[in-house]
Scaffold this motif. Structure first.
Motif, PDB file in Angstrom:
ATOM      1  N   CYS A  54      43.061  38.446  33.218  1.00  0.00           N
ATOM      2  CA  CYS A  54      41.705  39.003  33.200  1.00  0.00           C
ATOM      3  C   CYS A  54      40.861  38.391  32.086  1.00  0.00           C
ATOM      4  O   CYS A  54      39.657  38.148  32.278  1.00  0.00           O
ATOM      5  N   TRP A  68      33.159  41.406  44.142  1.00  0.00           N
ATOM      6  CA  TRP A  68      33.674  42.761  43.884  1.00  0.00           C
ATOM      7  C   TRP A  68      34.834  42.739  42.895  1.00  0.00           C
ATOM      8  O   TRP A  68      34.999  43.662  42.094  1.00  0.00           O
ATOM      9  N   LEU A  69      35.616  41.642  42.940  1.00  0.00           N
ATOM     10  CA  LEU A  69      36.753  41.523  42.028  1.00  0.00           C
ATOM     11  C   LEU A  69      36.279  41.139  40.635  1.00  0.00           C
ATOM     12  O   LEU A  69      36.695  41.741  39.636  1.00  0.00           O
ATOM     13  N   GLU A  70      35.374  40.149  40.572  1.00  0.00           N
ATOM     14  CA  GLU A  70      34.954  39.638  39.268  1.00  0.00           C
ATOM     15  C   GLU A  70      34.039  40.609  38.532  1.00  0.00           C
ATOM     16  O   GLU A  70      34.194  40.839  37.332  1.00  0.00           O
ATOM     17  N   LEU A  73      35.950  45.125  39.649  1.00  0.00           N
ATOM     18  CA  LEU A  73      37.350  45.479  39.391  1.00  0.00           C
ATOM     19  C   LEU A  73      37.882  44.881  38.092  1.00  0.00           C
ATOM     20  O   LEU A  73      38.717  45.498  37.410  1.00  0.00           O
ATOM     21  N   LEU A  74      37.407  43.696  37.738  1.00  0.00           N
ATOM     22  CA  LEU A  74      37.933  42.995  36.560  1.00  0.00           C
ATOM     23  C   LEU A  74      37.847  43.821  35.273  1.00  0.00           C
ATOM     24  O   LEU A  74      38.841  43.889  34.524  1.00  0.00           O
TER      25      LEU A  74
END
Length: 384
Positions: A54, A68-70, A73-74
Protein backbone atom coordinates in the motif's frame (compact mmCIF):
# COMPACT_ATOMS: atom_id res chain seq x y z
CA UNK A 1 13.55 8.27 -23.25
CA UNK A 2 12.66 5.23 -21.13
CA UNK A 3 10.57 5.76 -18.05
CA UNK A 4 10.99 3.31 -15.20
CA UNK A 5 7.94 2.25 -13.23
CA UNK A 6 10.01 1.46 -10.14
CA UNK A 7 13.22 2.94 -8.82
CA UNK A 8 15.59 0.94 -6.59
CA UNK A 9 13.87 2.12 -3.42
CA UNK A 10 10.47 1.06 -4.75
CA UNK A 11 11.95 -2.34 -5.49
CA UNK A 12 12.83 -2.72 -1.80
CA UNK A 13 9.17 -2.18 -0.89
CA UNK A 14 8.09 -4.57 -3.62
CA UNK A 15 10.60 -7.20 -2.45
CA UNK A 16 9.49 -6.76 1.16
CA UNK A 17 5.84 -7.36 0.20
CA UNK A 18 6.66 -10.35 -2.00
CA UNK A 19 9.03 -11.92 0.50
CA UNK A 20 6.54 -11.48 3.34
CA UNK A 21 3.93 -13.35 1.32
CA UNK A 22 6.35 -16.16 0.49
CA UNK A 23 7.56 -16.43 4.09
CA UNK A 24 3.98 -16.47 5.36
CA UNK A 25 3.18 -19.39 3.04
CA UNK A 26 6.35 -21.19 4.11
CA UNK A 27 5.59 -20.57 7.80
CA UNK A 28 2.08 -21.96 7.26
CA UNK A 29 3.43 -25.35 6.15
CA UNK A 30 5.88 -25.68 9.05
CA UNK A 31 5.03 -27.95 12.03
CA UNK A 32 4.82 -24.84 14.25
CA UNK A 33 1.84 -23.55 12.28
CA UNK A 34 -0.48 -25.04 14.93
CA UNK A 35 1.18 -22.95 17.67
CA UNK A 36 -0.07 -19.47 18.44
CA UNK A 37 3.37 -17.93 17.84
CA UNK A 38 3.41 -19.48 14.35
CA UNK A 39 -0.02 -18.05 13.56
CA UNK A 40 0.91 -14.63 14.89
CA UNK A 41 4.13 -14.57 12.87
CA UNK A 42 2.10 -15.38 9.75
CA UNK A 43 -0.29 -12.54 10.63
CA UNK A 44 2.65 -10.16 11.17
CA UNK A 45 4.20 -11.10 7.81
CA UNK A 46 0.91 -10.59 5.97
CA UNK A 47 0.35 -7.23 7.68
CA UNK A 48 3.83 -6.03 6.68
CA UNK A 49 3.18 -7.26 3.12
CA UNK A 50 -0.02 -5.22 2.93
CA UNK A 51 1.64 -2.14 4.50
CA UNK A 52 4.57 -2.30 2.05
CA UNK A 53 2.36 -2.83 -1.00
CA UNK A 54 0.00 0.00 0.00
CA UNK A 55 2.89 2.38 0.72
CA UNK A 56 4.29 1.62 -2.73
CA UNK A 57 0.90 2.15 -4.40
CA UNK A 58 0.27 5.39 -2.51
CA UNK A 59 3.55 7.16 -3.32
CA UNK A 60 4.45 5.75 -6.76
CA UNK A 61 3.03 7.93 -9.54
CA UNK A 62 4.22 5.78 -12.44
CA UNK A 63 1.42 3.24 -12.35
CA UNK A 64 -2.22 3.36 -11.42
CA UNK A 65 -4.76 0.94 -10.02
CA UNK A 66 -8.50 0.75 -10.46
CA UNK A 67 -10.00 4.02 -9.14
CA UNK A 68 -12.09 2.34 -6.41
CA UNK A 69 -9.03 0.43 -5.20
CA UNK A 70 -6.55 3.30 -5.38
CA UNK A 71 -8.71 6.12 -4.07
CA UNK A 72 -11.18 4.40 -1.74
CA UNK A 73 -9.89 1.03 -0.53
CA UNK A 74 -6.17 1.81 -0.37
CA UNK A 75 -6.34 4.17 2.66
CA UNK A 76 -8.32 1.59 4.64
CA UNK A 77 -5.83 -1.18 3.84
CA UNK A 78 -2.80 1.01 4.53
CA UNK A 79 -3.88 2.31 7.93
CA UNK A 80 -5.29 -1.02 9.04
CA UNK A 81 -1.90 -2.61 8.34
CA UNK A 82 0.07 0.22 9.98
CA UNK A 83 -2.04 0.03 13.15
CA UNK A 84 -2.17 -3.76 13.36
CA UNK A 85 1.56 -4.44 13.01
CA UNK A 86 2.17 -3.22 16.57
CA UNK A 87 -0.37 -5.56 18.21
CA UNK A 88 0.86 -8.42 16.00
CA UNK A 89 4.48 -8.13 17.17
CA UNK A 90 3.45 -7.60 20.81
CA UNK A 91 1.18 -10.66 20.85
CA UNK A 92 3.87 -12.68 19.03
CA UNK A 93 6.31 -11.90 21.84
CA UNK A 94 3.64 -12.72 24.44
CA UNK A 95 2.92 -16.06 22.77
CA UNK A 96 6.62 -16.96 22.95
CA UNK A 97 7.11 -15.91 26.56
CA UNK A 98 3.86 -16.86 28.28
CA UNK A 99 2.96 -20.42 29.14
CA UNK A 100 -0.44 -21.59 27.86
CA UNK A 101 -0.92 -18.39 25.88
CA UNK A 102 -4.47 -18.17 24.50
CA UNK A 103 -6.47 -15.57 22.65
CA UNK A 104 -9.02 -13.81 24.87
CA UNK A 105 -11.85 -11.39 24.25
CA UNK A 106 -9.86 -8.65 25.95
CA UNK A 107 -7.31 -8.81 23.15
CA UNK A 108 -9.93 -7.32 20.84
CA UNK A 109 -9.06 -3.98 22.47
CA UNK A 110 -5.87 -4.01 20.39
CA UNK A 111 -8.09 -3.50 17.32
CA UNK A 112 -9.51 -0.22 18.61
CA UNK A 113 -6.87 2.15 17.10
CA UNK A 114 -7.35 0.58 13.66
CA UNK A 115 -11.14 0.69 13.98
CA UNK A 116 -11.01 4.32 15.13
CA UNK A 117 -8.92 5.34 12.12
CA UNK A 118 -11.16 3.40 9.71
CA UNK A 119 -14.14 5.24 11.18
CA UNK A 120 -12.40 8.60 10.65
CA UNK A 121 -11.56 7.71 7.04
CA UNK A 122 -15.19 6.78 6.39
CA UNK A 123 -16.73 9.83 8.10
CA UNK A 124 -14.50 12.34 6.33
CA UNK A 125 -14.39 10.36 3.05
CA UNK A 126 -10.60 10.55 2.92
CA UNK A 127 -9.05 9.31 -0.33
CA UNK A 128 -5.49 8.52 -1.39
CA UNK A 129 -5.16 11.96 -2.96
CA UNK A 130 -6.13 13.53 0.36
CA UNK A 131 -3.37 11.54 2.08
CA UNK A 132 -0.75 12.53 -0.50
CA UNK A 133 -1.55 16.25 -0.31
CA UNK A 134 -2.40 16.50 3.38
CA UNK A 135 0.52 18.87 4.06
CA UNK A 136 -0.83 21.40 1.57
CA UNK A 137 -4.44 21.03 2.72
CA UNK A 138 -6.33 23.23 5.14
CA UNK A 139 -9.37 22.87 7.34
CA UNK A 140 -10.73 20.22 9.63
CA UNK A 141 -10.19 17.37 7.16
CA UNK A 142 -6.45 18.14 6.92
CA UNK A 143 -6.24 18.17 10.73
CA UNK A 144 -7.90 14.74 10.89
CA UNK A 145 -5.48 13.35 8.30
CA UNK A 146 -2.54 14.73 10.29
CA UNK A 147 -3.85 13.09 13.48
CA UNK A 148 -4.39 9.79 11.65
CA UNK A 149 -0.79 9.81 10.40
CA UNK A 150 0.38 10.70 13.92
CA UNK A 151 -1.43 7.71 15.40
CA UNK A 152 -0.17 5.37 12.66
CA UNK A 153 3.40 6.45 13.43
CA UNK A 154 3.28 6.44 17.24
CA UNK A 155 1.10 3.38 17.99
CA UNK A 156 3.51 0.74 16.56
CA UNK A 157 6.41 2.24 18.53
CA UNK A 158 4.32 2.09 21.74
CA UNK A 159 3.64 -1.61 21.09
CA UNK A 160 7.34 -2.28 20.48
CA UNK A 161 8.13 -0.72 23.87
CA UNK A 162 5.40 -2.91 25.42
CA UNK A 163 7.04 -5.97 23.83
CA UNK A 164 10.37 -5.00 25.39
CA UNK A 165 8.67 -4.71 28.79
CA UNK A 166 7.18 -8.18 28.32
CA UNK A 167 10.65 -9.59 27.58
CA UNK A 168 11.97 -7.94 30.73
CA UNK A 169 9.21 -9.57 32.80
CA UNK A 170 9.96 -12.91 31.14
CA UNK A 171 13.66 -12.64 32.00
CA UNK A 172 12.78 -11.95 35.66
CA UNK A 173 10.36 -14.90 35.63
CA UNK A 174 13.10 -17.22 34.33
CA UNK A 175 15.38 -16.17 37.19
CA UNK A 176 12.58 -16.81 39.67
CA UNK A 177 11.87 -20.30 38.33
CA UNK A 178 15.09 -21.78 36.94
CA UNK A 179 18.59 -22.31 38.30
CA UNK A 180 19.97 -22.55 34.76
CA UNK A 181 18.74 -21.36 31.39
CA UNK A 182 20.32 -20.60 28.05
CA UNK A 183 20.37 -16.87 27.30
CA UNK A 184 21.11 -17.28 23.58
CA UNK A 185 17.48 -17.61 22.46
CA UNK A 186 16.28 -14.83 24.73
CA UNK A 187 19.11 -12.49 23.76
CA UNK A 188 18.38 -12.98 20.06
CA UNK A 189 14.68 -12.24 20.59
CA UNK A 190 15.53 -9.17 22.68
CA UNK A 191 17.88 -7.92 19.96
CA UNK A 192 15.15 -8.38 17.33
CA UNK A 193 12.55 -6.53 19.38
CA UNK A 194 15.06 -3.75 20.04
CA UNK A 195 15.55 -3.64 16.27
CA UNK A 196 11.80 -3.24 15.78
CA UNK A 197 11.72 -0.57 18.48
CA UNK A 198 14.53 1.38 16.81
CA UNK A 199 12.98 0.97 13.35
CA UNK A 200 9.56 2.18 14.47
CA UNK A 201 11.09 4.99 16.50
CA UNK A 202 12.83 5.98 13.27
CA UNK A 203 9.44 5.93 11.52
CA UNK A 204 8.14 8.36 14.13
CA UNK A 205 11.18 10.60 13.65
CA UNK A 206 10.65 10.57 9.88
CA UNK A 207 7.03 11.58 10.41
CA UNK A 208 8.03 14.50 12.64
CA UNK A 209 10.81 15.62 10.29
CA UNK A 210 8.38 15.56 7.37
CA UNK A 211 6.28 18.18 9.17
CA UNK A 212 9.09 20.61 9.88
CA UNK A 213 11.73 19.94 7.21
CA UNK A 214 12.02 19.73 3.46
CA UNK A 215 10.28 16.92 1.60
CA UNK A 216 13.55 15.62 0.15
CA UNK A 217 15.07 15.08 3.62
CA UNK A 218 11.94 13.22 4.77
CA UNK A 219 12.00 11.11 1.58
CA UNK A 220 15.57 9.96 2.16
CA UNK A 221 14.81 9.13 5.79
CA UNK A 222 11.70 7.23 4.70
CA UNK A 223 13.75 5.21 2.23
CA UNK A 224 16.10 4.16 5.06
CA UNK A 225 12.98 3.09 7.00
CA UNK A 226 11.99 0.77 4.13
CA UNK A 227 15.43 -0.89 4.17
CA UNK A 228 15.22 -1.44 7.93
CA UNK A 229 11.86 -3.17 7.54
CA UNK A 230 13.26 -5.48 4.87
CA UNK A 231 16.16 -6.52 7.11
CA UNK A 232 13.96 -7.08 10.17
CA UNK A 233 11.50 -9.31 8.33
CA UNK A 234 14.31 -11.66 7.34
CA UNK A 235 15.69 -11.65 10.88
CA UNK A 236 12.32 -12.54 12.45
CA UNK A 237 11.74 -15.41 10.09
CA UNK A 238 15.23 -16.78 10.72
CA UNK A 239 14.61 -16.53 14.48
CA UNK A 240 11.31 -18.42 14.21
CA UNK A 241 13.11 -21.28 12.46
CA UNK A 242 16.08 -21.57 14.80
CA UNK A 243 15.36 -20.33 18.31
CA UNK A 244 11.67 -19.58 18.96
CA UNK A 245 10.75 -23.16 19.93
CA UNK A 246 13.65 -23.38 22.43
CA UNK A 247 12.40 -20.72 24.87
CA UNK A 248 11.57 -22.07 28.32
CA UNK A 249 8.03 -21.94 29.67
CA UNK A 250 7.28 -19.90 32.78
CA UNK A 251 4.27 -19.95 35.07
CA UNK A 252 1.31 -17.97 33.71
CA UNK A 253 0.84 -14.50 35.14
CA UNK A 254 -1.88 -14.12 37.74
CA UNK A 255 -4.85 -11.93 36.98
CA UNK A 256 -6.06 -9.42 39.54
CA UNK A 257 -8.92 -11.77 40.46
CA UNK A 258 -6.51 -14.67 41.11
CA UNK A 259 -4.09 -12.73 43.29
CA UNK A 260 -4.40 -13.37 46.98
CA UNK A 261 -2.92 -11.25 49.76
CA UNK A 262 0.53 -12.48 50.77
CA UNK A 263 1.97 -12.44 54.25
CA UNK A 264 4.50 -9.73 55.00
CA UNK A 265 7.12 -12.32 55.92
CA UNK A 266 7.29 -16.06 55.16
CA UNK A 267 6.81 -18.44 58.08
CA UNK A 268 9.82 -19.76 60.02
CA UNK A 269 9.03 -23.43 59.19
CA UNK A 270 9.03 -22.58 55.46
CA UNK A 271 12.34 -20.72 55.79
CA UNK A 272 13.89 -23.69 57.62
CA UNK A 273 12.67 -26.14 54.98
CA UNK A 274 14.25 -24.10 52.19
CA UNK A 275 17.50 -23.63 54.13
CA UNK A 276 17.77 -27.32 55.06
CA UNK A 277 17.14 -28.37 51.46
CA UNK A 278 20.17 -26.35 50.43
CA UNK A 279 22.54 -26.86 53.35
CA UNK A 280 21.71 -30.44 54.44
CA UNK A 281 20.22 -32.08 51.35
CA UNK A 282 22.41 -30.09 48.92
CA UNK A 283 19.57 -30.00 46.42
CA UNK A 284 21.49 -27.39 44.43
CA UNK A 285 23.73 -30.18 43.09
CA UNK A 286 20.84 -31.34 40.89
CA UNK A 287 21.46 -30.03 37.38
CA UNK A 288 18.74 -28.00 35.65
CA UNK A 289 16.92 -27.62 38.96
CA UNK A 290 13.78 -25.48 38.72
CA UNK A 291 11.39 -24.02 41.24
CA UNK A 292 8.73 -26.67 40.69
CA UNK A 293 11.19 -29.52 41.33
CA UNK A 294 12.53 -27.73 44.40
CA UNK A 295 9.05 -27.18 45.87
CA UNK A 296 8.07 -30.81 45.22
CA UNK A 297 11.21 -31.98 47.01
CA UNK A 298 10.44 -30.05 50.23
CA UNK A 299 6.63 -30.39 50.01
CA UNK A 300 5.90 -26.66 49.88
CA UNK A 301 3.87 -24.76 47.27
CA UNK A 302 6.04 -23.09 44.63
CA UNK A 303 4.61 -19.66 45.53
CA UNK A 304 5.66 -20.11 49.15
CA UNK A 305 9.18 -21.21 48.18
CA UNK A 306 9.44 -18.21 45.88
CA UNK A 307 8.26 -15.91 48.68
CA UNK A 308 10.91 -17.31 51.05
CA UNK A 309 13.71 -16.78 48.53
CA UNK A 310 12.51 -13.35 47.42
CA UNK A 311 11.46 -11.84 50.73
CA UNK A 312 13.61 -13.56 53.34
CA UNK A 313 16.82 -14.14 51.40
CA UNK A 314 16.36 -11.05 49.23
CA UNK A 315 17.20 -12.67 45.89
CA UNK A 316 15.69 -14.81 43.13
CA UNK A 317 15.80 -18.57 42.59
CA UNK A 318 18.53 -18.36 39.95
CA UNK A 319 20.90 -16.33 42.13
CA UNK A 320 20.06 -18.28 45.29
CA UNK A 321 20.81 -21.74 43.90
CA UNK A 322 23.90 -20.70 41.96
CA UNK A 323 25.43 -18.92 44.95
CA UNK A 324 25.47 -22.29 46.74
CA UNK A 325 26.97 -23.91 43.66
CA UNK A 326 29.75 -21.34 43.61
CA UNK A 327 30.50 -22.05 47.29
CA UNK A 328 30.67 -25.77 46.50
CA UNK A 329 33.02 -25.04 43.60
CA UNK A 330 35.22 -22.87 45.83
CA UNK A 331 35.56 -25.75 48.33
CA UNK A 332 36.61 -28.15 45.57
CA UNK A 333 39.05 -25.69 44.03
CA UNK A 334 40.66 -24.89 47.39
CA UNK A 335 41.05 -28.56 48.39
CA UNK A 336 44.66 -29.78 47.78
CA UNK A 337 43.32 -33.33 47.55
CA UNK A 338 41.20 -32.29 44.55
CA UNK A 339 44.02 -30.53 42.70
CA UNK A 340 43.90 -33.10 39.91
CA UNK A 341 40.27 -32.24 39.09
CA UNK A 342 39.83 -30.10 36.00
CA UNK A 343 37.72 -26.96 36.17
CA UNK A 344 35.15 -28.78 34.02
CA UNK A 345 34.96 -31.59 36.59
CA UNK A 346 34.55 -29.01 39.36
CA UNK A 347 31.70 -27.15 37.70
CA UNK A 348 29.84 -30.37 36.92
CA UNK A 349 30.25 -31.68 40.46
CA UNK A 350 29.02 -28.35 41.82
CA UNK A 351 25.73 -28.55 39.94
CA UNK A 352 26.53 -26.34 36.95
CA UNK A 353 26.11 -27.73 33.45
CA UNK A 354 27.39 -24.79 31.41
CA UNK A 355 31.03 -23.76 31.32
CA UNK A 356 30.25 -20.19 30.24
CA UNK A 357 27.56 -19.74 32.92
CA UNK A 358 29.90 -21.12 35.59
CA UNK A 359 32.79 -18.81 34.67
CA UNK A 360 30.51 -15.78 34.41
CA UNK A 361 28.76 -16.44 37.72
CA UNK A 362 31.93 -17.43 39.59
CA UNK A 363 33.85 -14.36 38.44
CA UNK A 364 30.98 -12.06 39.40
CA UNK A 365 30.59 -13.47 42.92
CA UNK A 366 34.24 -14.16 43.75
CA UNK A 367 35.93 -11.38 41.82
CA UNK A 368 38.35 -13.65 39.96
CA UNK A 369 38.29 -16.61 37.60
CA UNK A 370 38.09 -20.20 38.95
CA UNK A 371 41.69 -20.84 37.82
CA UNK A 372 42.98 -17.73 39.60
CA UNK A 373 41.03 -18.64 42.73
CA UNK A 374 42.45 -22.17 42.78
CA UNK A 375 46.02 -20.92 42.32
CA UNK A 376 45.64 -18.42 45.17
CA UNK A 377 43.83 -20.85 47.50
CA UNK A 378 46.40 -23.65 47.00
CA UNK A 379 49.26 -21.22 47.50
CA UNK A 380 47.70 -20.02 50.78
CA UNK A 381 47.22 -23.65 51.88
CA UNK A 382 50.93 -24.39 51.37
CA UNK A 383 51.99 -21.33 53.35
CA UNK A 384 49.73 -22.25 56.26
Amino acid sequence: MKQYIFNIHDVVLLMTAAECLLLAVFQAILPTRSRHDGRLLIAFLLIIAVASACTLALWNDQFSLAPWLEQTLLPYLLFSALLLKGPAIYLYVCSLTRQNFTFTRGMALHLLPALLVILCLAIFNISSNDLRHAAAGQGFSATVISLVWDLASLAPFAYAVAALRQLRRYRHALKDEYSHYSEVELNWLTALVWGVCVAWAWTTVVHVVAKFSSQSVADYMGIADNYLSFILINAFFAYSLTYAHQLLATQPEETSQERVPEEDEPSEPAIEKVRNAMESDKIYLKKNLNLEQFSDRIALPAKEVSAVINKHFGTNFFEYVNSYRVEAAKSLLADPGKADMTVLDVLLESGFNSKSAFHRFFSRLVGMSPTEFRKQALADAKVS
